[in-house]
Design a protein around this motif. Sequence first.
Motif, mmCIF file in Angstrom:
data_model
loop_
_atom_site.group_PDB
_atom_site.id
_atom_site.type_symbol
_atom_site.label_atom_id
_atom_site.label_comp_id
_atom_site.label_asym_id
_atom_site.label_seq_id
_atom_site.Cartn_x
_atom_site.Cartn_y
_atom_site.Cartn_z
ATOM 1 N N PHE A 75 -42.088 32.265 -21.986
ATOM 2 C CA PHE A 75 -41.395 32.266 -20.700
ATOM 3 C C PHE A 75 -40.843 33.666 -20.499
ATOM 4 O O PHE A 75 -40.280 34.251 -21.435
ATOM 5 C CB PHE A 75 -40.259 31.238 -20.695
ATOM 6 N N SER A 76 -40.995 34.222 -19.308
ATOM 7 C CA SER A 76 -40.538 35.596 -19.097
ATOM 8 C C SER A 76 -39.812 35.747 -17.771
ATOM 9 O O SER A 76 -40.028 34.960 -16.830
ATOM 10 C CB SER A 76 -41.707 36.584 -19.151
ATOM 11 N N ILE A 77 -38.968 36.769 -17.712
ATOM 12 C CA ILE A 77 -38.330 37.202 -16.465
ATOM 13 C C ILE A 77 -38.582 38.692 -16.335
ATOM 14 O O ILE A 77 -38.206 39.475 -17.220
ATOM 15 C CB ILE A 77 -36.819 36.921 -16.457
ATOM 16 N N ALA A 78 -39.237 39.096 -15.257
ATOM 17 C CA ALA A 78 -39.523 40.506 -15.005
ATOM 18 C C ALA A 78 -38.729 40.967 -13.788
ATOM 19 O O ALA A 78 -38.629 40.252 -12.786
ATOM 20 C CB ALA A 78 -41.016 40.721 -14.783
ATOM 21 N N PHE A 79 -38.156 42.162 -13.892
ATOM 22 C CA PHE A 79 -37.332 42.725 -12.815
ATOM 23 C C PHE A 79 -38.050 43.905 -12.172
ATOM 24 O O PHE A 79 -38.754 44.666 -12.849
ATOM 25 C CB PHE A 79 -35.978 43.181 -13.363
ATOM 26 N N ASP A 80 -37.831 44.080 -10.884
ATOM 27 C CA ASP A 80 -38.404 45.227 -10.190
ATOM 28 C C ASP A 80 -37.648 46.508 -10.491
ATOM 29 O O ASP A 80 -38.177 47.610 -10.322
ATOM 30 C CB ASP A 80 -38.400 44.991 -8.672
#
Length: 710
Positions: free
Chosen positions: A89-94
């Motif tokens: 599971f991942s969270i990527a930020f701009d």
Amino acid sequence: MRVVILFAVALLILTAAAACVPSEDPGRPGSESTVETGPAATATPARPSENVAMLGTADAFERSGFAPMATDGDLESIWSSQQFAPQWFSIAFDSFFLVDKIELVVTQLPAGPTTHEVWLGSGSDTRVLQERLIDVHTEDGQILEIAIEPARRLNEVLIVTLDSPSWVGWREVRVFGSPSTGALEAAAEGSAVEVEGSVAESSELMGENVAALGSGFASAGEESAKLALDGDPASFWSAQLEAPQWYSVSFDDLYLVDKLEMVIAQSPAGPSTHEVWLGNGSGTRTLYRRFDNLQTEDGQTLEVPIVPPRSISEVLVLTLDSPSWVAWREVRILGSSSSDPIGEAGLPRFALRKVAEGLKLPVHVTHAGDGSERLFVVEQEGRIRIVRNGASEETPFLDILGRVRCCGERGLLNVAFPPDYAAKQYFYVSYTDKPGDTVISRFRTTADPDEADPDSEEVVLLIAQPDQVHNGGRIVFGPNDGFLYIGSGDGGHPTLKDVENRAQNPDTLLGKILRIDVESDATPYGVPADNPFAQIDGYRGEIWALGFRNPWGFAFDRLTGDLYIPDPGHISHEEVNFQPAASGGGENYGWNVKEGSRCFDSLTCSAHGLISPVVEYDHVYSCAIVGGAVYRGSDYPDLQGVFFYGDFCSGRIWGLRRAGADSNQGIYDGWQSTLPLNARVPVSSVGEDEEGNVYVTGYQDGVLYMITGE
């Protein structure tokens, strides 16, 4: 090729390392220590930051469309993979955030032990392991806290669950931080790193040791990995295990490096074999230098000049053989911060241009070598189509749909045209028949050169397949010898390794590359007299090389005769192997003893007699390597000699080449991997036309793309 696949997530440092305290003598056992297995990071920052998880984009391997439910602030809505571990599971930020804490709210039934890894990305296309939670007893609603001390500047959080008694899921993933500014970043990361009570300044000058700015990881004894980066040769990292073992240094950012120094810890003195691998932010690592049977002793320094200097994000030292436990007193990386934010400025950049569309499940593209400028695209269900002047012709070149068992890893998979096809007017295909076996057949064209006769089939070779996966499929004629080379997978079970060890068994054609003579008068084929095992009892004479899992997409360099062999991995690594044109065959490429550069399914193995790959990448967002073709066109000189390969799941495409390769260079030296291009669709194959241009087939969108210079 793996089209339907259980994505088994594995990372560079996924090992079952035993925890040991290094001995004063690297050749003797040390005393055991106990590792705390609970969630070690529970300290709360003095001034908690705001949860910024909702500002990112949540993603997951399974049921990714539901991933935002774990970042919506509502504990009653959850993301569940509806699958067992491993899952990610991942969270990527701009943009970047300065993060000091991560909270994971568990959803799990029943309660029980779980194992998780938390990885942080910093924008350099690399990730660094922040925390490993091993066999932590967890239950529904529990919160796992990971303190980031000091706070770190990052743009990605990746959670990999390696073991769980239930389906993998999260009620909520919270990332506490604030937008990163120059001042905050300087306060958090500082311009200095504390090393054993002293301060090592981060240098802007080429040639200073920057190793202490990275994180040390190892195949075993990882708790002592930092001792090889502390500037003190009297303290050292030891695996406290025999070879093969690996030690790596990973950086959050890129560094321009001109030399490596490895100070040996070894007793007794004797021959050792080491490989030095470099990562450059491309998601791959390439083999830069190999020392074979080098006489080494305790305190000796191995120097590896990096010429020309490279921007790197990782150094991995793999020891394949040593007379003592594997250990390093010090690993020094001499360089400075890279001014090139994207990595290897000297490597060619490339792009994709749409050539044709309307194809159905394309899995191979090639040419006939007859001057017609036609492209032949294999459709998996059982047809071959001609692409001419940017359009796919409606009438198939060959239609054997009624004989082909499709799909998954089965189907009509390849076509190969023999030398002087224009005069011969027959060709060869590889397909899966209705019973599920691999068939190599010859077909003839009709009076219409754009249409083959499906009733002209002559079966050349049938390979019985024990299962529906790892069936191989690539066939290609050698540019220097005119023989037909056939890629044969190990026939393994989709979720297990090669349980019968077929890839290492010389009495079966499975798990091999075969070399046969189909152009002589021998019926149905001949075995070339110079095949490496043609005269050896207990070996199938057709075998050219062995130790493969599923060599789908190997390709010759038409100019040099060198052979590039991508081979899909099992749970950890995808790889490309290299066989020089001067080879007489007989190489063993390692499966299922090794997967990529490392031992498979065990901490240690014997690497004697096995050939290492020259590039590998990990299973994080990737799953199955596909290939391959060497660019030999005339329009883009910067791409000359680059071998292109891709990944089916991620759609990423890389190029591989050697820096300054010459006849005196070993097969392992000087490899470089280009920064990837993302096709954003599953990539099923890479092939070439008669002029040496390279093409990519989009499996889902049915589009044929051409690789061009940027």
